[in-house]
Design a protein around this motif. Structure first.
Motif, PDB file in Angstrom:
ATOM      1  N   LEU A 195      31.799  36.504  44.925  1.00  0.00           N
ATOM      2  CA  LEU A 195      31.645  37.956  45.014  1.00  0.00           C
ATOM      3  C   LEU A 195      32.429  38.534  46.194  1.00  0.00           C
ATOM      4  O   LEU A 195      33.083  39.570  46.073  1.00  0.00           O
ATOM      5  CB  LEU A 195      30.161  38.318  45.144  1.00  0.00           C
ATOM      6  N   VAL A 196      32.358  37.853  47.336  1.00  0.00           N
ATOM      7  CA  VAL A 196      33.064  38.357  48.525  1.00  0.00           C
ATOM      8  C   VAL A 196      34.572  38.374  48.286  1.00  0.00           C
ATOM      9  O   VAL A 196      35.250  39.376  48.558  1.00  0.00           O
ATOM     10  CB  VAL A 196      32.716  37.490  49.756  1.00  0.00           C
ATOM     11  N   GLN A 197      35.083  37.249  47.779  1.00  0.00           N
ATOM     12  CA  GLN A 197      36.521  37.192  47.531  1.00  0.00           C
ATOM     13  C   GLN A 197      36.936  38.142  46.413  1.00  0.00           C
ATOM     14  O   GLN A 197      37.997  38.782  46.494  1.00  0.00           O
ATOM     15  CB  GLN A 197      36.924  35.763  47.201  1.00  0.00           C
ATOM     16  N   GLY A 198      36.117  38.246  45.374  1.00  0.00           N
ATOM     17  CA  GLY A 198      36.450  39.159  44.270  1.00  0.00           C
ATOM     18  C   GLY A 198      36.462  40.606  44.718  1.00  0.00           C
ATOM     19  O   GLY A 198      37.360  41.387  44.357  1.00  0.00           O
ATOM     20  N   THR A 199      35.440  40.970  45.520  1.00  0.00           N
ATOM     21  CA  THR A 199      35.370  42.351  46.011  1.00  0.00           C
ATOM     22  C   THR A 199      36.548  42.660  46.937  1.00  0.00           C
ATOM     23  O   THR A 199      37.169  43.734  46.852  1.00  0.00           O
ATOM     24  CB  THR A 199      34.047  42.566  46.762  1.00  0.00           C
ATOM     25  N   ALA A 200      36.855  41.708  47.822  1.00  0.00           N
ATOM     26  CA  ALA A 200      37.979  41.919  48.740  1.00  0.00           C
ATOM     27  C   ALA A 200      39.291  42.039  47.980  1.00  0.00           C
ATOM     28  O   ALA A 200      40.151  42.879  48.304  1.00  0.00           O
ATOM     29  CB  ALA A 200      38.043  40.767  49.741  1.00  0.00           C
ATOM     30  N   GLU A 201      39.464  41.205  46.968  1.00  0.00           N
ATOM     31  CA  GLU A 201      40.702  41.261  46.181  1.00  0.00           C
ATOM     32  C   GLU A 201      40.814  42.578  45.419  1.00  0.00           C
ATOM     33  O   GLU A 201      41.905  43.193  45.354  1.00  0.00           O
ATOM     34  CB  GLU A 201      40.730  40.081  45.210  1.00  0.00           C
ATOM     35  N   ASP A 202      39.698  43.036  44.858  1.00  0.00           N
ATOM     36  CA  ASP A 202      39.721  44.315  44.128  1.00  0.00           C
ATOM     37  C   ASP A 202      40.052  45.470  45.057  1.00  0.00           C
ATOM     38  O   ASP A 202      40.837  46.382  44.690  1.00  0.00           O
ATOM     39  CB  ASP A 202      38.363  44.556  43.465  1.00  0.00           C
ATOM     40  N   GLU A 203      39.448  45.480  46.260  1.00  0.00           N
ATOM     41  CA  GLU A 203      39.712  46.562  47.208  1.00  0.00           C
ATOM     42  C   GLU A 203      41.183  46.560  47.645  1.00  0.00           C
ATOM     43  O   GLU A 203      41.823  47.608  47.760  1.00  0.00           O
ATOM     44  CB  GLU A 203      38.800  46.421  48.431  1.00  0.00           C
TER      45      GLU A 203
ATOM     46  N   THR B 195      40.702  38.794  55.255  1.00  0.00           N
ATOM     47  CA  THR B 195      40.306  37.472  55.784  1.00  0.00           C
ATOM     48  C   THR B 195      39.543  36.662  54.743  1.00  0.00           C
ATOM     49  O   THR B 195      39.645  35.429  54.687  1.00  0.00           O
ATOM     50  CB  THR B 195      39.450  37.655  57.039  1.00  0.00           C
ATOM     51  N   ALA B 196      38.780  37.353  53.899  1.00  0.00           N
ATOM     52  CA  ALA B 196      37.979  36.650  52.900  1.00  0.00           C
ATOM     53  C   ALA B 196      38.839  35.853  51.930  1.00  0.00           C
ATOM     54  O   ALA B 196      38.387  34.864  51.348  1.00  0.00           O
ATOM     55  CB  ALA B 196      37.124  37.652  52.119  1.00  0.00           C
ATOM     56  N   LEU B 197      40.122  36.288  51.751  1.00  0.00           N
ATOM     57  CA  LEU B 197      41.003  35.584  50.830  1.00  0.00           C
ATOM     58  C   LEU B 197      41.899  34.568  51.532  1.00  0.00           C
ATOM     59  O   LEU B 197      42.411  33.654  50.889  1.00  0.00           O
ATOM     60  CB  LEU B 197      41.883  36.607  50.087  1.00  0.00           C
TER      61      LEU B 197
END
Length: 471
Positions: A45-53, A161-163
């Motif tokens: 979820l963290v990586q997906g949300t960061a990537e979407d943003e 950073t999350a990615l």
């Protein structure tokens, strides 16, 4: 090394077999599965949300600039609006940068990616050498632009950073392990706390067993749950056991009074008849009746002693010198064969003098009855087991291995014993073993050729922890 291994085995055994250990392991296992799923889902979820943003910010900047380039030339350098990315370029068909933000001024195009006219948009990740970090690049194709040619607008946003942080899964894993340890420790503590009343009951029952004080009761925690019911049931059982033991003790006392008095009266009357003149006609029969009465008295006395031993009747304990006791018991006997005593001096035990004398007397009587020419009594110590050892050895025919336990059964008599002593009760050896066990000792039969070899073991004085000698 072996002690460490034994300690680990004890810990592992406790974890596997105790309720507390099993509850902790099951709870920790379930929590581990749940936390593992949560960690994986959280990272996703963290990586997906960061990537979407990131993709949304880059696409918004590229789309907005592409719309402007379709109607007019954009000033160079491009000034981004507040809050938007400063990594934007407009690239012509020939690959030349037509306009860019100040951060990319004089720099080559952000990406070699070129969207097709059907797709118009494409997304990719680039790590240009002139930037300190990798970026997400969104490309928008503008077929007709104010530049008089087909152009592509590139909007880029630095990857969060999350990615890019490879330690993120490890951080989540470390957090999960910490929570897992916390859950395990909490479960161990809570389950252990809930079993405190059970441990109190176990300790109290152990003390009741040790002291034979049936008036004591286990504590009722008052929590109103199953443990309360267990404590109440245990106390009810103890009450019924106390009543049964009290009834047995009363029976022993009543039987002792009701049986001994008639037997004593019968013996007295028969003794008076025996003292009559020789020509008294009933004298021979009276003598036989007296012998029967004496034997009956011995049987009753032995049965009452066994009843007292079975009931766990409290006995007066004192410090006893076994060498002195054995020597005196042997010296006062007038048997058909000599008895020799070999004793280590200073061997002391905590026990009841009367009962230990009776046990030793029964063993000596048995040995004298079966011995061919002599009986040997040896008193030694076993330092390894902290025990005093009394060996009673005769040179008779011995006891077959198959019958070595049967001779300790009540009223059990071997054929040879019946021939040597027809009036025996068959209770002497059972009483001796019961007395030994009542002193936390043992009575066994060892190999010997020829003859029988009885081994009486008693705990030494210093090993009887918790016991108090009577003054």
């Amino acid at each position: 090394m072996s002690s460490d291994g034994s300690g680990l085995q004890q810990v592992w055994k406790r974890l596997l077999k105790s309720v507390r250990g099993r509850a902790t392991m099951v709870t920790t296992g379930v929590a581990a599965v749940a936390l593992g799923m949560c960690v994986a889902l959280s990272i996703f979820l963290v990586q997906g949300t960061a990537e979407d943003e990131t993709q949304r910010a880059a696409a918004h900047a590229a789309r907005q600039l592409g719309t402007m380039a379709a109607v007019r030339r954009v000033p160079d350098p491009i000034v981004p609006e507040s809050g938007e990315t400063n990594l934007v370029q407009i690239v012509g068909r020939d690959g030349r940068v037509l306009a860019s933000t100040a951060a990319l001024e004089g720099k080559p195009r952000l990406s070699e990616d070129w969207p097709s006219e059907k797709e118009v948009r494409s997304d990719t990740t680039e790590c240009p050498s002139y930037l300190d970090e990798c970026v997400h690049v969104t490309s928008f194709l503008v077929p007709r632009s104010a530049y008089g040619q087909l152009v592509v607008v590139y909007g880029a946003e630095p990857l969060p950073t999350a990615l890019t942080d490879r330690l993120l899964p490890l951080q989540f894993g470390a957090l999960a392990i910490f929570l897992l340890l916390l859950i395990g420790a909490g479960t161990w503590y809570v389950v252990g706390l809930s079993f405190v009343p059970v441990e109190d009951m176990r300790r109290e029952l152990s003390e009741i067993t040790t002291t034979a004080d049936l008036k004591r009761r286990v504590p009722v925690p008052g929590t109103g749950g199953e443990i309360d019911d267990l404590a109440t049931t245990v106390n009810d059982t103890l009450s019924r056991l106390e009543e049964a033991t009290e009834r047995q003790r009363r029976f022993v006392s009543d039987a002792s009074h009701d049986l001994r008095n008639p037997i004593t009266g019968l013996q007295t009357r028969l003794e008076m008849l025996v003292e009559e003149p020789d020509d008294f006609p009933w004298r021979p029969e009276a003598r036989k009746a007296l012998q029967d009465a004496e034997r009956l008295g011995e049987i009753v006395s032995d049965l009452l002693e066994l009843a007292r031993l079975d009931a766990g009747t409290p006995q007066r304990l004192e410090r006893i010198d076994l060498a002195e006791l054995a020597t005196r018991e042997c010296e006062r006997r007038i048997g058909r064969v000599p008895v020799t005593v070999t004793a280590v001096r200073g061997v002391e035990v905590l026990g009841n003098r009367v009962r230990l004398s009776r046990a030793l007397g029964n063993l000596l009587a048995n040995a004298e009855r079966h011995a061919a020419s002599r009986v040997d009594v040896r008193l030694t110590t076993d330092p390894a087991r902290q025990e005093a050892v009394i060996d009673i050895v005769d040179d008779g025919s011995g006891i077959p291995p198959a019958a070595r336990e049967r001779v300790f059964e009540r009223f059990a008599r071997l054929e040879e014993s019946r021939e040597l002593d027809k009036e025996g009760t068959g209770l002497g050896l059972p009483i001796a073993r019961a007395i030994a066990e009542g002193h936390d000792g043992s009575l066994t039969i060892a190999d010997n050729d020829p003859g029988a070899h009885f081994v009486l073991r008693l705990p030494l004085m210093q090993s009887r922890s918790g016991a108090t000698a009577a003054d």
